[in-house]
Design an enzyme around this catalytic site. Sequence first.
Site, mmCIF file in Angstrom:
data_model
loop_
_atom_site.group_PDB
_atom_site.id
_atom_site.type_symbol
_atom_site.label_atom_id
_atom_site.label_comp_id
_atom_site.label_asym_id
_atom_site.label_seq_id
_atom_site.Cartn_x
_atom_site.Cartn_y
_atom_site.Cartn_z
ATOM 1 N N ARG A 247 115.061 55.582 86.535
ATOM 2 C CA ARG A 247 115.501 56.181 85.261
ATOM 3 C C ARG A 247 114.838 57.541 85.150
ATOM 4 O O ARG A 247 113.873 57.830 85.866
ATOM 5 C CB ARG A 247 115.130 55.286 84.081
ATOM 6 C CG ARG A 247 113.646 55.120 83.929
ATOM 7 C CD ARG A 247 113.294 54.189 82.793
ATOM 8 N NE ARG A 247 111.862 53.909 82.834
ATOM 9 C CZ ARG A 247 111.282 52.920 82.182
ATOM 10 N NH1 ARG A 247 111.983 52.093 81.469
ATOM 11 N NH2 ARG A 247 109.988 52.744 82.247
ATOM 12 N N ARG B 226 116.397 40.719 82.018
ATOM 13 C CA ARG B 226 115.710 41.858 81.390
ATOM 14 C C ARG B 226 116.633 42.612 80.459
ATOM 15 O O ARG B 226 117.840 42.662 80.675
ATOM 16 C CB ARG B 226 115.262 42.880 82.458
ATOM 17 C CG ARG B 226 114.279 42.364 83.460
ATOM 18 C CD ARG B 226 114.086 43.452 84.511
ATOM 19 N NE ARG B 226 113.573 42.920 85.747
ATOM 20 C CZ ARG B 226 112.278 42.971 86.095
ATOM 21 N NH1 ARG B 226 111.409 43.544 85.296
ATOM 22 N NH2 ARG B 226 111.889 42.462 87.232
ATOM 23 N N GLY C 277 117.510 78.643 50.864
ATOM 24 C CA GLY C 277 116.217 78.016 50.569
ATOM 25 C C GLY C 277 116.447 76.530 50.497
ATOM 26 O O GLY C 277 116.699 75.962 49.439
ATOM 27 N N ASN D 6 114.550 74.056 50.845
ATOM 28 C CA ASN D 6 113.585 73.177 50.170
ATOM 29 C C ASN D 6 114.099 72.886 48.762
ATOM 30 O O ASN D 6 114.252 71.735 48.361
ATOM 31 C CB ASN D 6 112.207 73.836 50.076
ATOM 32 C CG ASN D 6 111.667 74.251 51.423
ATOM 33 O OD1 ASN D 6 112.025 73.656 52.434
ATOM 34 N ND2 ASN D 6 110.838 75.271 51.455
ATOM 35 N N SER E 42 119.863 84.002 51.992
ATOM 36 C CA SER E 42 118.911 83.208 52.751
ATOM 37 C C SER E 42 118.843 81.841 52.083
ATOM 38 O O SER E 42 118.483 81.735 50.902
ATOM 39 C CB SER E 42 117.542 83.876 52.756
ATOM 40 O OG SER E 42 116.644 83.058 53.461
ATOM 41 N N ARG F 277 106.488 85.420 50.912
ATOM 42 C CA ARG F 277 106.347 84.918 49.535
ATOM 43 C C ARG F 277 105.278 85.764 48.849
ATOM 44 O O ARG F 277 104.092 85.586 49.113
ATOM 45 C CB ARG F 277 105.926 83.454 49.539
ATOM 46 C CG ARG F 277 106.984 82.473 50.032
ATOM 47 C CD ARG F 277 106.408 81.059 49.999
ATOM 48 N NE ARG F 277 107.399 80.011 50.154
ATOM 49 C CZ ARG F 277 107.595 79.323 51.287
ATOM 50 N NH1 ARG F 277 106.898 79.608 52.370
ATOM 51 N NH2 ARG F 277 108.504 78.356 51.320
HETATM 52 C C1 PEP Z 1 113.077 77.053 49.563
HETATM 53 O O1 PEP Z 1 113.223 76.630 48.426
HETATM 54 O O2 PEP Z 1 113.635 76.564 50.565
HETATM 55 C C2 PEP Z 1 112.176 78.193 49.820
HETATM 56 C C3 PEP Z 1 112.055 78.706 51.006
HETATM 57 O O3 PEP Z 1 111.432 78.628 48.769
HETATM 58 P P1 PEP Z 1 110.087 77.910 48.302
HETATM 59 O O4 PEP Z 1 109.742 76.874 49.296
HETATM 60 O O5 PEP Z 1 109.078 78.989 48.190
HETATM 61 O O6 PEP Z 1 110.505 77.362 46.970
#
Ligand code: PEP
Length: 907
Positions: A365, A98, A797, A799, A795, A589
């Site tokens: 397990r 196994r 961001g 994204n 902060s 936002r």
């Molecule tokens: C980001 O860019 O991480 C962010 C929080 O701003 P948004 O998604 O509004 O561009």
Amino acid sequence: MTETKYVYPFGGGSAEGRSDMKNLLGGKGANLAEMANLGIPVPAGFTLTTEVCTYYYDHGRSYPPALEAEANAAMAKVEQIMGKRFGDPADPLLVSVRSGARSSMPGMMETVLNIGLCSATIPGLIAKTGNPRFVYDAYRRLIMMYSDVVMEKAAGVEVAEGRGIRQQLDRMLEEVKHARGCASDAEIGADDLKDLAERFKATIRKVLRKPFPDDPREQLWGGIGAVFASWNGKRAVSYRRIEGIPDDWGTAVNVQAMVFGNMGGGSATGVAFTRNPATGDNRFYGEWLANAQGEDVVAGIRTPNPLNEATKNEQNAHLPSLETAMPEVYRQLHDIRDHLERHFTDMQDIEFTIQDGRLWMLQTRIGKRTGTAALNVAMDMLAEGMISKETAVLRVKPEQLDELLHPIVDPAAEKGGDLIAKGLPAGPGGARGQVVFTAEAAVQAAKEGKGVLLVREETNPEDVEGMRAAVGILTARGGMTSHAALVARGWGKCCIVGAGALDIDAVARTISVNGRTFGEGDVLTLNGTRGLVYAGELPMIDATENPRFVDFMRIADSIRVLKVRTNADTPADARNAIEFGAEGIGLFRTEHMFYGKGSEEPLFLLRKMIMAGTEKKRRAALNELFPFVKRDIKATLEVMSPRPVTIRLLDPPLHEFVPQGKEERKKLAKALHVSQKKLAERAAELHESNPMMGHRGVRLGVTFPEISEMQVRAILEAALELRQAGLEVFPEIMVPVTGMKAELDNQLALAKKVHAEVCAKYRVDSIEHLYGTMIEIPRAALTADEIAKSTQFFSFGTNDLTQMTFGFSRDDIGGFLPDYLDKKILPVDPFQVIDRDSVGVLIRTGIERGRSTRPNLKVGICGEHGGEPSSVEFCHLVGMDYVSCSPFRVPIARLAAAQAQIRYPRK
Ligand code: PEP
Ligand code: MG
């Protein structure tokens, strides 16, 4: 240099391995060794280490030269302990082979049982057991498994769907059963099985053009090779991708003396959990079958019996429990259950076999469990004094909270629901959707954004991607420990198994039940918590906050140092987030007031402002817009009082708001007293080739200072009026898409001017607030020491920071991400999980540099990563003050933050 040791024997009350050697011995091997050391009865055996697997793949699928001798020596030990010899014609030892990876991959790799049966050993075993039926049954099972696993799959033989050797042999077995009028395999007699085995071998020779091996050693090494090969089988690879298990871990292989649960009435086999894996109830919970082999339970071929009286359910109440059928063995098993829980201090998932009244443990397990069970087991074990509060906090995976907070079928609506079947509650929560009958259809539907229910007679490991893609899983066969149940539970996915009333025809794609028929596309609703299947669509509600959950989260909160805020821009979201434990808003936002319900008027005014050609007209439009902006901000500040609220100045490129419709343009032209042609020209001017890197964020505030002024005024007036009404509010003004200190100075001067004006208007000295920036452009992170001179907080961001770092458009990554994941160019989606090697370095650098010039700089994150557990851990590690995420993920972030503090304590 000492020689590498490749083989670790266990059994007879001792072992060379231990449970903390999982990396080397795999989970199964390490725990078999541990059980042997604890004096728990385990059939003797030995483990080939994961290093053999690594060697195997690094050396063109060959073994270390020393392996065979080590394995032979280990086999000699097993023979000595078990009192039988492998290949002995008079009294043969049979073994199983196994897989066993570091972390469990249920059903994803191969197993071969009964190795060692061949023409030379069959007569001896018959003489020894006096049971030819048993011997030929074991032999036909060996042939079926071996030809499938070793001779076909591991050999890379490609076959059409349904034409595999296993299916061909299965059909021959079915024919015999049918011809003899047998209801189950167990009724087929010895002569028929003997004859079947011969015909199996002939078929194999014909189909696979190779004879089934008649030599025990050849069988053994064939089995071992097949297990190593199965590490890179399709199923295992796709499971690893879903579970995030690295490809280079490799699997160990366990060779172990066979014990038989199918030797007659005094024999049985079963699987159990030391506590209920669905609810966490502190009751021994499991299933067993008399006169059967372990695979029969797991495969869900027969409806298994309940382990004890206390845990019987509607489906199995009429079946005998082990507690009553074999009370002595049950007591012994129960003692082992207690022993294992005390020793491992966690809920265990065990497999056992009873051979002629003698109990053997085949596996233990850590048991997979639902989120509900994880929470309850952790809190119970804490109360029982078995674990510390830190361990309790580590026992619930942050993702599992998702499931605790997940919707359930509305109980009120359920009362009047059209109940069509009952099954076992294998995965919690509710799910509804159109039914599909194949894994492929489920995957396809998920791609189209449709939530579907995957309906199968029984699921097998090949369905894993479809199960993942479906919102719920329903099977007609199988028990709580069947493959479907195990996998669904691991994911916290709504799942019902063993709904026996359903007659599922996968070819015709229909479900028949009580004279009714449902086809592909028909909608069903599943209550996975109770195992109930309804026709049609029932409403869902959010699971109510349970006090256990609240207590658990309180403990987590007492541990974590990272604060958790939320991204919210409406009072309703803010309220929701507070319920989930948000300690402030990390991102409001402002542009969101221009989308969705109630946005018509502010949106019209915003458009008026955007399309206005002159500053004067813009200011006039902004004045009209001002009361709406102030009202919105005020409402959210009020809900959040006394928590801080970070309000971001307008971010998106203006053209996003340009009206596209003819009617809207007409109305706007009229309000602005301009021709439609003029308006169209203005719209064209706003067009950008790369809007994400265009006129957005702080750039808007620089070129149109009146926009920032209006917003700052709205924020300060809203805050001041609430303060004057006796509320504590803490607004934080945040500038987006900054890259340079000078941009911030530009906006800061303007904010100061507005602050002075508002103070004069209201006759106050100052209005408490913070001024800060998002860090979402690599330049900002790299020049953070400069930037921090002008701001009180950062902060991140992530994204945009991920977008800018990878050069991947966050809106278009869907086009190539799946390929990147498939081809392992990326391990995960960097928009979900912070890429520590790049974005992470920018974050770390940004924080270090920022704090070098402003030591008390406050730092948080508000990109989507703020609610993803491993990213939260990273934020903790780099010394952020808070994370901010969507309301639903707030509890997940709280727990992840507590776990990060336990793993990596920080002041
Ligand atoms: C980001 O860019 O991480 C962010 C929080 O701003 P948004 O998604 O509004 O561009
Ligand atoms: Mg952004």
